[in-house]
Design a protein around this motif. Structure first.
Motif, PDB file in Angstrom:
ATOM      1  N   CYS A 158       0.836  -1.198   0.000  1.00 34.60           N
ATOM      2  CA  CYS A 158       0.000   0.000   0.000  1.00 34.60           C
ATOM      3  C   CYS A 158       0.873   1.251   0.000  1.00 34.60           C
ATOM      4  N   LYS A 159       0.224   2.379  -0.255  1.00 32.47           N
ATOM      5  CA  LYS A 159       0.921   3.664  -0.242  1.00 32.47           C
ATOM      6  C   LYS A 159       0.781   4.271   1.158  1.00 32.47           C
ATOM      7  N   ILE A 160       1.898   4.689   1.728  1.00 28.99           N
ATOM      8  CA  ILE A 160       1.858   5.283   3.059  1.00 28.99           C
ATOM      9  C   ILE A 160       2.896   6.395   3.138  1.00 28.99           C
ATOM     10  N   SER A 161       2.535   7.489   3.770  1.00 27.16           N
ATOM     11  CA  SER A 161       3.458   8.623   3.904  1.00 27.16           C
ATOM     12  C   SER A 161       3.267   9.275   5.266  1.00 27.16           C
ATOM     13  N   ARG A 162       4.308   9.913   5.733  1.00 27.21           N
ATOM     14  CA  ARG A 162       4.271  10.556   7.039  1.00 27.21           C
ATOM     15  C   ARG A 162       3.544  11.896   6.973  1.00 27.21           C
ATOM     16  N   VAL A 163       2.716  12.156   7.969  1.00 29.23           N
ATOM     17  CA  VAL A 163       2.079  13.460   8.133  1.00 29.23           C
ATOM     18  C   VAL A 163       2.765  14.229   9.256  1.00 29.23           C
ATOM     19  N   SER A 164       3.067  13.536  10.362  1.00 24.87           N
ATOM     20  CA  SER A 164       3.798  14.122  11.486  1.00 24.87           C
ATOM     21  C   SER A 164       4.517  12.983  12.206  1.00 24.87           C
ATOM     22  N   SER A 165       5.071  13.274  13.365  1.00 30.01           N
ATOM     23  CA  SER A 165       5.857  12.260  14.076  1.00 30.01           C
ATOM     24  C   SER A 165       5.034  11.030  14.460  1.00 30.01           C
ATOM     25  N   ASP A 166       3.721  11.225  14.693  1.00 29.62           N
ATOM     26  CA  ASP A 166       2.880  10.102  15.109  1.00 29.62           C
ATOM     27  C   ASP A 166       1.661   9.890  14.219  1.00 29.62           C
ATOM     28  N   THR A 167       1.632  10.519  13.046  1.00 21.81           N
ATOM     29  CA  THR A 167       0.473  10.458  12.156  1.00 21.81           C
ATOM     30  C   THR A 167       0.915  10.129  10.731  1.00 21.81           C
ATOM     31  N   PHE A 168       0.142   9.262  10.072  1.00 22.70           N
ATOM     32  CA  PHE A 168       0.471   8.898   8.694  1.00 22.70           C
ATOM     33  C   PHE A 168      -0.776   8.867   7.826  1.00 22.70           C
ATOM     34  N   ARG A 169      -0.543   8.970   6.535  1.00 20.48           N
ATOM     35  CA  ARG A 169      -1.585   8.845   5.514  1.00 20.48           C
ATOM     36  C   ARG A 169      -1.387   7.490   4.843  1.00 20.48           C
ATOM     37  N   ILE A 170      -2.466   6.727   4.679  1.00 15.74           N
ATOM     38  CA  ILE A 170      -2.347   5.408   4.083  1.00 15.74           C
ATOM     39  C   ILE A 170      -3.469   5.197   3.069  1.00 15.74           C
ATOM     40  N   ILE A 171      -3.128   4.581   1.936  1.00 15.65           N
ATOM     41  CA  ILE A 171      -4.094   4.289   0.886  1.00 15.65           C
ATOM     42  C   ILE A 171      -4.126   2.776   0.690  1.00 15.65           C
ATOM     43  N   LEU A 172      -5.286   2.177   0.961  1.00 14.41           N
ATOM     44  CA  LEU A 172      -5.463   0.737   0.847  1.00 14.41           C
ATOM     45  C   LEU A 172      -6.292   0.389  -0.379  1.00 14.41           C
ATOM     46  N   THR A 173      -6.099  -0.830  -0.881  1.00  8.91           N
ATOM     47  CA  THR A 173      -6.936  -1.336  -1.975  1.00  8.91           C
ATOM     48  C   THR A 173      -7.638  -2.617  -1.561  1.00  8.91           C
ATOM     49  N   GLN A 174      -7.716  -2.847  -0.250  1.00  6.15           N
ATOM     50  CA  GLN A 174      -8.469  -3.974   0.275  1.00  6.15           C
ATOM     51  C   GLN A 174      -9.104  -3.531   1.584  1.00  6.15           C
ATOM     52  N   GLY A 175      -9.998  -4.363   2.115  1.00  4.66           N
ATOM     53  CA  GLY A 175     -10.722  -3.935   3.309  1.00  4.66           C
ATOM     54  C   GLY A 175     -10.876  -5.053   4.320  1.00  4.66           C
ATOM     55  N   LEU A 176      -9.764  -5.561   4.817  1.00  2.09           N
ATOM     56  CA  LEU A 176      -9.825  -6.582   5.850  1.00  2.09           C
ATOM     57  C   LEU A 176     -10.357  -5.981   7.145  1.00  2.09           C
ATOM     58  N   ASN A 177     -10.921  -6.813   7.989  1.00  7.76           N
ATOM     59  CA  ASN A 177     -11.515  -6.342   9.234  1.00  7.76           C
ATOM     60  C   ASN A 177     -10.464  -5.652  10.108  1.00  7.76           C
ATOM     61  N   LYS A 178     -10.734  -4.387  10.456  1.00  9.15           N
ATOM     62  CA  LYS A 178      -9.831  -3.592  11.294  1.00  9.15           C
ATOM     63  C   LYS A 178      -8.384  -3.672  10.796  1.00  9.15           C
ATOM     64  N   GLN A 179      -8.241  -3.569   9.485  1.00  6.80           N
ATOM     65  CA  GLN A 179      -6.946  -3.803   8.855  1.00  6.80           C
ATOM     66  C   GLN A 179      -5.853  -2.869   9.355  1.00  6.80           C
ATOM     67  N   ILE A 180      -6.111  -1.566   9.367  1.00  7.95           N
ATOM     68  CA  ILE A 180      -5.073  -0.604   9.751  1.00  7.95           C
ATOM     69  C   ILE A 180      -4.706  -0.771  11.217  1.00  7.95           C
ATOM     70  N   ARG A 181      -5.681  -0.993  12.054  1.00  6.91           N
ATOM     71  CA  ARG A 181      -5.406  -1.192  13.480  1.00  6.91           C
ATOM     72  C   ARG A 181      -4.536  -2.440  13.685  1.00  6.91           C
ATOM     73  N   ARG A 182      -4.831  -3.507  12.963  1.00  5.53           N
ATOM     74  CA  ARG A 182      -4.067  -4.741  13.124  1.00  5.53           C
ATOM     75  C   ARG A 182      -2.675  -4.617  12.501  1.00  5.53           C
ATOM     76  N   MET A 183      -2.574  -3.919  11.394  1.00  3.72           N
ATOM     77  CA  MET A 183      -1.264  -3.680  10.789  1.00  3.72           C
ATOM     78  C   MET A 183      -0.376  -2.897  11.747  1.00  3.72           C
ATOM     79  N   SER A 184      -0.918  -1.837  12.316  1.00  2.00           N
ATOM     80  CA  SER A 184      -0.153  -1.010  13.255  1.00  2.00           C
ATOM     81  C   SER A 184       0.249  -1.815  14.484  1.00  2.00           C
ATOM     82  N   SER A 185      -0.679  -2.619  14.979  1.00  2.00           N
ATOM     83  CA  SER A 185      -0.407  -3.422  16.165  1.00  2.00           C
ATOM     84  C   SER A 185       0.730  -4.409  15.935  1.00  2.00           C
ATOM     85  N   ALA A 186       0.853  -4.898  14.703  1.00  2.00           N
ATOM     86  CA  ALA A 186       1.928  -5.839  14.384  1.00  2.00           C
ATOM     87  C   ALA A 186       3.306  -5.219  14.586  1.00  2.00           C
TER      88      ALA A 186
END
Length: 226
Positions: A158-186
């Motif tokens: 996926c496409k991801i870029s920094r917005v600030s020290s603790d914030t990012f912009r992410i562009i997904l092309t799929q929709g797994l359940n709570k995908q971003i939360r689980r990706m970050s948790s990993a």
């Protein structure tokens, strides 16, 4: 298709409500009482409460969902999105945005378009702004962008870029359940704020939190052609 899906696609009622109407002997197909899970064709004569199913105008809405609202058409669920938007006709959310998240979600009574948008293989873009509980480094961005193993599945790059020290912009092309939360948790991070700001070419700009607007004809055409 099954009668539940047809009625949902036509914006008549949810699939669950269709089961209830069938159980109450309120639906007739080609002169006979409908049965649960019955297969029907578009040309079949379907009558509900002694009236043929109405031909309804298609409705397309962009909603800025607040935190705390659940994206379900099941009215038995507290704080559900149907009660929240309180639209006078039957509409349903296209996909989900979890209760703790906010931002753009589409509402419609067009089941065919909803299915097209949700088809994973179509790889439609969805864009989010995400804040996590602590600053991250460039290795986090690289790892997230290359794919992450969650629930025994490797996410798509996926496409991801920094917005600030603790914030990012992410562009997904799929929709797994709570995908971003689980990706970050990993990677050892907890999402503290997640906002969806775009679905394909539809943007949240100009829609205040909790408010909605109709899609323009141009936007609907772009969704159908996407």
């Amino acid at each position: 298709m099954r009668i539940n899906k047809l009625l949902s696609n036509h914006g008549i009622c949810s699939r669950t409500d269709a089961n209830r109407l069938i159980a109450e002997n309120r639906i007739i197909v080609n002169g006979k009482l409908a049965t649960p899970g019955q297969w029907v064709e578009e040309e079949d004569i379907i009558i509900i409460d002694n009236e043929p199913i109405p031909v309804k105008d298609k409705i397309y809405i962009a909603l800025n969902k607040p935190v705390g609202i659940t994206c379900t058409a099941e009215k038995a669920v507290q704080s559900n999105i149907i009660d929240f938007i309180n639209y006078p006709e039957y509409i349903f959310p296209v996909g989900r945005l979890d209760k703790a998240s906010q931002g753009l979600i589409l509402m419609t009574n067009d089941g065919d378009l909803a299915n097209k948008i949700l088809e994973s293989e179509n790889e439609h873009e969805k864009e989010y702004i995400v804040r996590v509980n602590k600053p991250f480094d460039d290795l986090f961005i690289k790892g997230m962008s290359e794919g992450v193993e969650i629930c025994s599945v490797i996410t798509r790059p996926c496409k991801i870029s920094r917005v600030s020290s603790d914030t990012f912009r992410i562009i997904l092309t799929q929709g797994l359940n709570k995908q971003i939360r689980r990706m970050s948790s990993a990677f050892g991070y907890k999402v503290v704020r997640l906002e969806r700001i775009r679905i394909m070419d539809i943007k949240i700009e100009g829609i205040d939190n909790g408010n909605w607007r109709y899609l323009t004809d141009k936007e609907v055409i772009e969704l159908k052609n996407g």
